[in-house]
Design a protein around this motif. Structure first.
Motif, short mmCIF file in Angstrom:
data_model
loop_
_atom_site.label_atom_id
_atom_site.label_comp_id
_atom_site.label_asym_id
_atom_site.label_seq_id
_atom_site.Cartn_x
_atom_site.Cartn_y
_atom_site.Cartn_z
N LEU A 134 34.27 61.79 31.28
CA LEU A 134 33.88 61.17 32.54
C LEU A 134 32.42 61.40 32.85
N ARG A 135 31.94 62.60 32.57
CA ARG A 135 30.52 62.90 32.79
C ARG A 135 29.63 61.95 31.99
N ILE A 136 29.98 61.75 30.73
CA ILE A 136 29.19 60.87 29.87
C ILE A 136 29.36 59.41 30.28
N ALA A 137 30.60 59.01 30.52
CA ALA A 137 30.89 57.60 30.82
C ALA A 137 30.30 57.17 32.15
N LEU A 138 30.54 57.94 33.19
CA LEU A 138 30.00 57.59 34.49
C LEU A 138 28.49 57.75 34.54
N PHE A 291 36.63 50.64 22.97
CA PHE A 291 35.82 51.86 23.05
C PHE A 291 35.95 52.66 21.77
N LYS A 292 34.94 53.44 21.51
CA LYS A 292 34.91 54.36 20.37
C LYS A 292 34.50 55.72 20.90
N VAL A 293 35.16 56.76 20.46
CA VAL A 293 34.84 58.12 20.90
C VAL A 293 34.67 58.99 19.67
N GLY A 294 33.68 59.86 19.70
CA GLY A 294 33.35 60.68 18.54
C GLY A 294 34.23 61.89 18.37
N MET A 295 35.53 61.73 18.59
CA MET A 295 36.51 62.79 18.38
C MET A 295 37.77 62.15 17.82
N ALA A 311 37.15 55.38 36.05
CA ALA A 311 35.89 54.64 36.13
C ALA A 311 36.08 53.33 36.89
N LYS A 312 37.16 52.64 36.60
CA LYS A 312 37.46 51.40 37.30
C LYS A 312 37.66 51.66 38.79
N LEU A 320 29.55 49.40 30.43
CA LEU A 320 28.69 50.56 30.18
C LEU A 320 29.52 51.80 29.85
N VAL A 321 30.63 51.95 30.53
CA VAL A 321 31.50 53.10 30.30
C VAL A 321 32.05 53.08 28.88
N GLY A 322 32.54 51.91 28.43
CA GLY A 322 33.09 51.80 27.09
C GLY A 322 32.08 52.13 26.02
N LEU A 323 30.84 51.66 26.20
CA LEU A 323 29.78 51.95 25.24
C LEU A 323 29.41 53.43 25.25
#
Length: 486
Positions: A134-138, A291-295, A311-312, A320-323
């Motif tokens: 959430l920190r990164i996405a928001l 979305f893609k996540v590095g985990m 986020a929604k 932006l959140v998905g990226l």
């Protein structure tokens, strides 16, 4: 207290004026305090401009470090009235009756002035990962403040909230518990517009009568929800009906669900689980998001559904959140891949040593099953005790044998008295070694590793698997892996 704190990311901005702090805490001002650009409870990590709170902890008293804090450039020190006279008359002090209570008062004032969209996260598994995502996405959509590390207890939550900048657009707070009643006062402090429960599993179950009571304790997060706020719940979890009922009893009618189950408001449509990352396609309340996540891991994808839901709900731009989620990487002890230079070439170590419970252990074994091995390599699990599982602890450990068989793990090393139950449940061909203590297990593991192997190390913090990882890394000169994603 002299441990476990950092500084607010203020970049020189005033976080709280002296007048604001004094008013919020009912403090007596002595000397010439300066406005705070950050808040600290640890003199070792204090940055110039931080106001230092001299909290008395179980092992140390922050008043012993006031001098060091001032030498490091503290703008002021918050001290207890009964200890204030031990400091020089000109020392910049804010004098209060109780330092931790004063920090809580400042947190309450910080929340009251904020116009940020606030998200609170709890759950048996995945709290910190979801909070970090959430920190990164928001953060891609606006200034976002989030709890540092796993600051989710009676001092971590007030500290994190007191650090909330007045300019922040979003705030994300992790809330944890080991006993019933712990979440309620913390969430009433945070007052989120969105409250997430990632999942409910038998974690810390020794402190509860059963998993239903754990669900009830997690549902305390509903107590602090702002009027008109929403709760985000895992529709795939068997305890969903109980959580939903608890929310409805409080008059909460915005219940947003996530998962793979048909009818979920945020539903996973497709998932590609790769070795070091995960890709998902989700329907987010009618909006398709890729979305893609590095985990790696299905459990990670599940957590990202909760992130997209929150986020929604707070009005962030989902594109932006998905990226932004692609920037999410494994934190230390939660799946970081290390390269080991061993006899016969390289081996890969997956560091999952931060903590463990039956759900996270199964998830980690699944990730191990998907991680590549080299020619003639093996998949090796190095497992320490899962603690606080109550009288059924040995049974929970023994039941991992089926997950190990399903994941086709070649070799298993176990340590700890409860892991002996798993050791006994394993077929002889999968037994790598057993020891009571992690330090005794390390030489067994070290002598067994060969080129091409991939090993995963996991256990509760008390089982000391983290030092075992460090020892193996030092022995084989490991470095953080720079593996290509997908």
């Amino acid at each position: 207290m002299n441990a476990g704190a950092g500084t607010a990311e203020q970049e020189g901005r005033v976080l709280h004026t002296v007048a604001e702090m004094a008013a919020a805490m009912g403090a007596e001002v002595r000397g010439a305090p300066r406005d705070a650009t950050g808040i600290s409870i640890d003199s070792r990590s204090l940055a110039p401009g931080d106001t230092f709170f001299a909290i008395a902890g179980e092992n140390s008293d922050g008043h012993a470090y006031v001098g060091k804090a001032l030498d490091a450039g503290a703008s002021a020190c918050v001290v207890a009235r009964d200890k204030a006279d031990q400091f020089p008359a000109d020392a910049p002090l804010l004098v209060v009756d109780d330092v931790l209570a004063a920090l809580t008062d400042l947190a309450r004032a910080s929340r009251a002035r904020s116009k940020a969209g606030i998200v609170a996260v709890t759950g048996s598994v995945g709290k910190t990962t979801t909070k970090e995502a959430l920190r990164i996405a928001l953060g891609a959509d606006g200034e976002t403040h989030a709890s540092a590390a796993s600051y989710n207890n009676h001092w971590g939550v007030p500290l994190s909230l007191a650090r909330l900048p007045r300019e922040a657009r979003y705030g994300v707070f992790e809330i944890g518990m080991n006993h019933p009643g712990e979440i309620t006062p913390l969430v009433k402090l945070v007052r989120p517009q969105v409250a997430i429960i990632t999942t409910v599993e038998p974690v810390h179950i020794a402190q509860f009568s059963g998993i239903e009571e754990i669900a009830d304790a997690k549902a305390e997060i509903f107590q602090g929800l702002e009027p008109g706020g929403a709760v985000v719940l895992n529709l795939d979890n068997p305890l969903f009906p109980r959580l939903k009922a608890a929310a409805e009893t409080l008059g909460i009618d915005r219940i947003v669900t996530f998962g793979e189950t048909a009818g979920a408001d945020v539903r996973l449509k497709e998932a590609a689980l790769q070795s070091y990352c995960s890709v998902g396609v989700a329907d987010v309340m009618g909006t398709p998001v890729t979305f893609k996540v590095g985990m790696p891991g299905r459990h990670i994808v599940q957590n990202m559904l909760a992130v997209l839901a929150a986020a929604k709900l707070v009005g962030a731009d989902l594109a932006l959140v998905g990226l932004a989620l692609s920037r999410m990487k494994a934190p230390p002890g939660r799946g970081v891949a290390l390269r080991l230079q061993v006899k016969g070439g390289q081996a890969t170590l997956l560091d999952e040593s931060y903590n463990a419970n039956p759900a996270s252990m199964r998830a980690a074994l699944d990730v191990l099953s998907r991680t590549p091995i080299g020619p003639r390599g093996r998949r090796i699990a190095v497992l320490g005790d899962m603690l606080e599982l109550g009288p059924d602890g040995e049974a929970h450990h023994a039941e991992l044998a089926e997950a190990i068989r399903t994941a086709k793990i070649d070799l298993v090393f176990c340590c700890g008295p409860q892991m002996h139950a798993l050791w006994q449940a394993l077929p002889s061909e999968r037994r790598g070694g057993y020891a009571i203590h992690a330090s005794h297990l390390e030489p067994m593991v070290a002598s067994a590793i060969r080129g091409g192997d991939t090993l995963m190390v996991k256990g509760s913090n008390g089982s000391r698997m983290g030092p075992l990882v460090k020892s193996l890394a030092e022995r084989f000169r490991a470095a953080e892996d720079a593996l290509l994603e997908g």
